[in-house]
Enzyme design. Structure first.
Site, mmCIF file in Angstrom:
data_model
loop_
_atom_site.group_PDB
_atom_site.id
_atom_site.type_symbol
_atom_site.label_atom_id
_atom_site.label_comp_id
_atom_site.label_asym_id
_atom_site.label_seq_id
_atom_site.Cartn_x
_atom_site.Cartn_y
_atom_site.Cartn_z
ATOM 1 N N ASP A 1 -71.180 -0.197 43.240
ATOM 2 C CA ASP A 1 -71.180 0.200 41.992
ATOM 3 C C ASP A 1 -72.217 -0.251 41.028
ATOM 4 O O ASP A 1 -72.577 -1.507 41.333
ATOM 5 C CB ASP A 1 -69.668 -0.209 41.222
ATOM 6 C CG ASP A 1 -69.457 1.087 40.169
ATOM 7 O OD1 ASP A 1 -70.043 1.971 39.934
ATOM 8 O OD2 ASP A 1 -68.546 0.384 39.192
ATOM 9 N N HIS B 1 -79.520 5.308 41.776
ATOM 10 C CA HIS B 1 -78.991 5.750 43.235
ATOM 11 C C HIS B 1 -80.238 5.477 44.282
ATOM 12 O O HIS B 1 -79.642 5.235 45.347
ATOM 13 C CB HIS B 1 -78.428 7.266 42.994
ATOM 14 C CG HIS B 1 -77.364 7.419 42.220
ATOM 15 N ND1 HIS B 1 -76.382 6.386 42.129
ATOM 16 C CD2 HIS B 1 -77.235 8.370 41.123
ATOM 17 C CE1 HIS B 1 -75.558 7.045 41.043
ATOM 18 N NE2 HIS B 1 -76.017 8.146 40.411
ATOM 19 N N LEU C 1 -72.676 -2.719 65.300
ATOM 20 C CA LEU C 1 -71.908 -2.645 63.989
ATOM 21 C C LEU C 1 -71.421 -1.124 63.846
ATOM 22 O O LEU C 1 -72.319 -0.214 64.112
ATOM 23 C CB LEU C 1 -72.804 -2.883 62.495
ATOM 24 C CG LEU C 1 -72.510 -2.301 61.461
ATOM 25 C CD1 LEU C 1 -71.383 -3.516 61.010
ATOM 26 C CD2 LEU C 1 -73.459 -2.534 60.536
HETATM 27 C C1 IPE Z 1 -66.388 4.270 42.640
HETATM 28 O O1 IPE Z 1 -67.345 3.997 41.448
HETATM 29 C C2 IPE Z 1 -66.907 5.072 43.606
HETATM 30 C C3 IPE Z 1 -68.064 4.758 44.292
HETATM 31 C C4 IPE Z 1 -68.852 3.570 44.238
HETATM 32 C C5 IPE Z 1 -68.395 5.763 45.362
HETATM 33 P P1 IPE Z 1 -67.022 4.731 40.141
HETATM 34 O O2 IPE Z 1 -68.329 4.372 39.291
HETATM 35 O O3 IPE Z 1 -66.898 6.215 40.463
HETATM 36 O O4 IPE Z 1 -65.690 4.081 39.567
HETATM 37 P P2 IPE Z 1 -65.004 4.199 38.160
HETATM 38 O O5 IPE Z 1 -65.093 5.899 37.691
HETATM 39 O O6 IPE Z 1 -65.793 3.303 37.413
HETATM 40 O O7 IPE Z 1 -63.661 3.659 38.564
HETATM 41 C C1 IPE Z 2 -72.216 4.026 42.188
HETATM 42 O O1 IPE Z 2 -72.731 3.499 41.068
HETATM 43 C C2 IPE Z 2 -72.431 5.056 42.777
HETATM 44 C C3 IPE Z 2 -71.646 6.236 42.966
HETATM 45 C C4 IPE Z 2 -70.616 6.376 42.302
HETATM 46 C C5 IPE Z 2 -72.310 7.532 43.538
HETATM 47 P P1 IPE Z 2 -72.556 4.312 39.594
HETATM 48 O O2 IPE Z 2 -73.114 5.850 39.447
HETATM 49 O O3 IPE Z 2 -71.171 4.396 39.214
HETATM 50 O O4 IPE Z 2 -73.178 3.435 38.386
HETATM 51 P P2 IPE Z 2 -72.301 3.142 36.949
HETATM 52 O O5 IPE Z 2 -71.024 2.495 37.307
HETATM 53 O O6 IPE Z 2 -72.536 4.228 36.102
HETATM 54 O O7 IPE Z 2 -73.349 1.818 36.444
HETATM 55 MG MG MG Z 3 -69.564 3.625 38.442
#
Ligand code: IPE
Ligand code: IPE
Ligand code: MG
Length: 257
Positions: free
Chosen positions: A24, A41, A135
């Site tokens: 995240d 990303h 792995l």
């Molecule tokens: C969780 O992250 C999903 C992934 C990393 C793929 P999110 O950014 O979607 O989670 P929330 O919405 O903050 O809970």
């Molecule tokens: C996690 O990073 C990746 C996915 C959920 C695909 P985020 O896109 O949730 O990044 P933040 O949380 O907005 O910084």
């Molecule tokens: Mg996120």
């Protein structure tokens, strides 16, 4: 990616067999740099490469990465579509490399809403790497812990209806057999980057006794050193699985096998 792995003797004591990560913070990483979220990303994919390499070298058995949750469809359509394109491009560039490094690729989640081209790429990647012995890399895509349990319930209910199973056959072991990852060791260590301290519908069933580790570092900034810190934290923990500390210590002094 380097093919060199450490000799088994050099593997640190008490390493987790299975690490599961919520990657995240990509969006915030980009925002801090006044860049579009997709740049975050893309930077996140580079981190995936580094962490996979690190885990392969350290003889970690399984690495499960949360790439796209069943709730991430709620994001703006442009972001979802850019994420799908990035997924396809990453598979195109990485599968051969994973294969050369003896990594076995798997996916968990509901693949049916993905574009047909992506679905067949996922399948090809799995088939190509299925006999590799290094792995196991599990990518959770359109995965949700509640979906996983609902799928298990559906399969079990079908078997009860057909008479293959009786209601009294249903217990935790049986349910486990029908969840994703049933054939792999349970996650020992869960890591979430990006500062949030929640599970966000990741492996709800499988995390029952997993050690949880949260870090403020944003996923694109996470690296081998950061993972080592998480591993050190894991090594300092006592996993009691309901027992007392004395019982755990005594069992370590007199191993049963
Ligand atoms: C969780 O992250 C999903 C992934 C990393 C793929 P999110 O950014 O979607 O989670 P929330 O919405 O903050 O809970
Ligand atoms: C996690 O990073 C990746 C996915 C959920 C695909 P985020 O896109 O949730 O990044 P933040 O949380 O907005 O910084
Ligand atoms: Mg996120």
């Amino acid at each position: 990616m380097s093919t060199e792995t450490l000799p088994k003797a050099e593997i640190a004591h008490n390493y987790p067999k299975h690490i599961a990560i919520i990657m995240d913070g990509n969006g915030r990483w980009a925002k801090k740099r006044f860049m579009p979220r997709i740049i975050g990303h893309r930077a996140g994919v580079k981190t995936v490469r580094k962490i996979v390499e690190f885990c392969a070298q350290q003889h970690i058995e399984v690495l499960t990465l949360f790439a796209f949750s069943s709730e991430n469809w709620r994001r703006p359509v442009e972001e979802v579509s850019l994420l799908m394109n990035l997924f396809v491009a990453t598979l195109q560039s990485e599968v051969q490399r994973l294969h050369e490094n003896n990594i076995r690729l798997r996916f968990i989640g509901d693949m049916t809403p993905f574009p047909a081209q992506l679905q067949s790429m996922l399948q090809e990647g799995v088939i190509k790497t299925q006999h590799n012995t290094g792995l196991t890399l599990v990518i959770a895509a359109n995965y949700g812990g509640r979906w996983d349990l609902a799928e298990a319930a559906k399969t079990i209910a079908g078997k009860v209806v057909s008479g293959e199973l009786a209601i009294d056959d249903i217990n935790a072991d049986l349910i486990n057999r029908y969840t994703a990852l049933a054939d792999l060791p349970e996650p020992d260590l869960f890591i979430r980057t990006g500062g949030e301290q929640r599970i966000s519908n990741f492996l709800l069933w499988q995390l029952a006794y997993t050690e949880l580790y949260f870090t403020d570092e944003l996923w694109p900034d996470f690296d081998g050193t950061a993972l080592e810190k998480a591993l050190q934290s894991y090594q300092g923990r006592e996993r009691r699985f309901g027992q007392t500390s004395d019982q755990v210590l005594n069992a370590q002094k007199t191993p049963s096998s």
